[in-house]
Design a protein around this motif. Sequence first.
Motif, PDB file in Angstrom:
ATOM      1  N   GLY A  44     107.183  12.286  63.812  1.00 25.34           N
ATOM      2  CA  GLY A  44     106.625  11.583  64.954  1.00 25.34           C
ATOM      3  C   GLY A  44     105.303  12.218  65.350  1.00 25.34           C
ATOM      4  N   LEU A  45     104.295  11.389  65.643  1.00 26.14           N
ATOM      5  CA  LEU A  45     102.990  11.885  66.073  1.00 26.14           C
ATOM      6  C   LEU A  45     102.709  11.310  67.453  1.00 26.14           C
ATOM      7  N   VAL A  46     102.615  12.191  68.464  1.00 25.56           N
ATOM      8  CA  VAL A  46     102.473  11.727  69.848  1.00 25.56           C
ATOM      9  C   VAL A  46     101.228  12.336  70.487  1.00 25.56           C
ATOM     10  N   GLY A  47     100.796  11.699  71.578  1.00 27.12           N
ATOM     11  CA  GLY A  47      99.626  12.165  72.308  1.00 27.12           C
ATOM     12  C   GLY A  47      99.061  11.032  73.140  1.00 27.12           C
ATOM     13  N   GLU A  48      98.096  11.360  74.003  1.00 30.22           N
ATOM     14  CA  GLU A  48      97.481  10.354  74.868  1.00 30.22           C
ATOM     15  C   GLU A  48      96.645   9.370  74.055  1.00 30.22           C
ATOM     16  N   SER A  49      96.338   8.242  74.672  1.00 25.01           N
ATOM     17  CA  SER A  49      95.439   7.265  74.041  1.00 25.01           C
ATOM     18  C   SER A  49      94.097   7.919  73.750  1.00 25.01           C
ATOM     19  N   GLY A  50      93.574   7.660  72.548  1.00 20.66           N
ATOM     20  CA  GLY A  50      92.270   8.185  72.184  1.00 20.66           C
ATOM     21  C   GLY A  50      92.282   9.589  71.620  1.00 20.66           C
ATOM     22  N   CYS A  51      93.479  10.152  71.373  1.00 19.19           N
ATOM     23  CA  CYS A  51      93.524  11.536  70.877  1.00 19.19           C
ATOM     24  C   CYS A  51      93.351  11.615  69.361  1.00 19.19           C
ATOM     25  N   VAL A  67     108.444  16.479  65.221  1.00 22.04           N
ATOM     26  CA  VAL A  67     107.449  15.856  66.087  1.00 22.04           C
ATOM     27  C   VAL A  67     106.199  16.723  66.109  1.00 22.04           C
ATOM     28  N   ALA A  68     105.028  16.083  65.970  1.00 19.14           N
ATOM     29  CA  ALA A  68     103.740  16.759  66.093  1.00 19.14           C
ATOM     30  C   ALA A  68     103.028  16.206  67.324  1.00 19.14           C
ATOM     31  N   VAL A  69     102.463  17.099  68.135  1.00 16.80           N
ATOM     32  CA  VAL A  69     101.775  16.707  69.368  1.00 16.80           C
ATOM     33  C   VAL A  69     100.272  16.879  69.157  1.00 16.80           C
ATOM     34  N   MET A  70      99.505  15.838  69.504  1.00 17.34           N
ATOM     35  CA  MET A  70      98.070  15.828  69.253  1.00 17.34           C
ATOM     36  C   MET A  70      97.301  15.730  70.561  1.00 17.34           C
ATOM     37  N   TYR A  71      96.197  16.471  70.649  1.00 18.02           N
ATOM     38  CA  TYR A  71      95.339  16.407  71.831  1.00 18.02           C
ATOM     39  C   TYR A  71      93.883  16.535  71.402  1.00 18.02           C
ATOM     40  N   LEU A  72      93.097  15.529  71.723  1.00 19.98           N
ATOM     41  CA  LEU A  72      91.652  15.532  71.460  1.00 19.98           C
ATOM     42  C   LEU A  72      91.320  15.919  70.011  1.00 19.98           C
ATOM     43  N   GLY A  73      91.992  15.242  69.064  1.00 20.24           N
ATOM     44  CA  GLY A  73      91.650  15.409  67.654  1.00 20.24           C
ATOM     45  C   GLY A  73      92.314  16.574  66.944  1.00 20.24           C
ATOM     46  N   LYS A  74      93.122  17.365  67.671  1.00 21.86           N
ATOM     47  CA  LYS A  74      93.769  18.525  67.053  1.00 21.86           C
ATOM     48  C   LYS A  74      95.268  18.523  67.329  1.00 21.86           C
ATOM     49  N   LEU A  75      96.021  19.111  66.409  1.00 20.71           N
ATOM     50  CA  LEU A  75      97.448  19.308  66.651  1.00 20.71           C
ATOM     51  C   LEU A  75      97.630  20.559  67.503  1.00 20.71           C
ATOM     52  N   VAL A  76      98.458  20.455  68.545  1.00 22.78           N
ATOM     53  CA  VAL A  76      98.703  21.614  69.404  1.00 22.78           C
ATOM     54  C   VAL A  76     100.113  22.176  69.219  1.00 22.78           C
TER      55      VAL A  76
END
Length: 334
Positions: A56-63, A236-245
């Motif tokens: 699963g790849l999650v994060g805000e819109s536009g990340c 699950v992978a969490v993404m923020y502003l183009g990077k995985l956190v």
Amino acid sequence: MAETRGNNRNGDVLLRVEGLKMHFPITQGIIWQRQVGSIKAVDGIDFYINSGETLGLVGESGCGKSTTGRAILQLYRPTAGHVYFQGVDLTQMKGEQLRRQRRKMQMIFQDPYASLNPRMTVGNIVGEPLEVHNIARGKEKRERVMELLRVVGLNPYFVNRYPHEFSGGQRQRIGIARALAVNPDFIVCDEPISALDVSIQAQIVNLLEELQEQFGLTYLFIAHDLSVVRHISDRVAVMYLGKLVEMTDRDTLYENPLHPYTEALLSAVPIPDPQVEAKRKRIILEGDVPSPANPPKGCNFNTRCPRAMDICFEEEPPFKDVGDGHYVACFLYE
């Protein structure tokens, strides 16, 4: 990066992404256009997906989630990095070689209204990949199309109807049938339920799980809804502003999130227990997401992080394994 850690099904790495970047140029001028910057939609990410599992790849819109999926399939040619599928680097392939490889990789799109050609019948939409890859034609193609419609829960005699005659959920089933037509090993599910009614979402998620079991599929499941991601994903992978956190197996992520951004995301997921919900502390992030054209120096999350330290504004935290396949990019765990 460790290959077989985390919750995998058979330990074989099907897809490996290394240093993937997707930068879109910002240009000025009408006739003589010159590049004055770039939008860093995906900015150097590493992960792997084991055969038969769902990441699963999650994060805000536009990340950068959807851009990641498209760059993996080479619908966007990455700016830098490598995408190894079954040990073969897709970024080095072109033309016919890449076209043959694409048969093993498919995509289910977010919008079931925009992703189907309104001038083509369902039979032609689902059957087109069979002709493109020279798998079947004529009567054989028609029989295969009808079989695919049965598999996704549609009446096989709908082959001569057009997309406008179907509901959103039925259209998404048509999109799934099209993706299955060429017997792929890997499918990018790009928010496949976000445009559907809540009552239909569970049906589509259950269908995807059944198809995975039936055909041994591997998914990259991109979504906003964290409860759906927990239901369908192995990791699950969490993404923020183009990077995985952060990245780990689903139960560890939901029960023991390490990155402050993951904690904030999970605090926004409602719990169906009024007593627990009343006692729970919400983490409200201040400020807006920075522009991917001008990300902050150091950690991308430092402008909104409630636990930011001096080093976070100077250096970029490495994305590393802190134990048992739990990857996190945060100086709190150095």
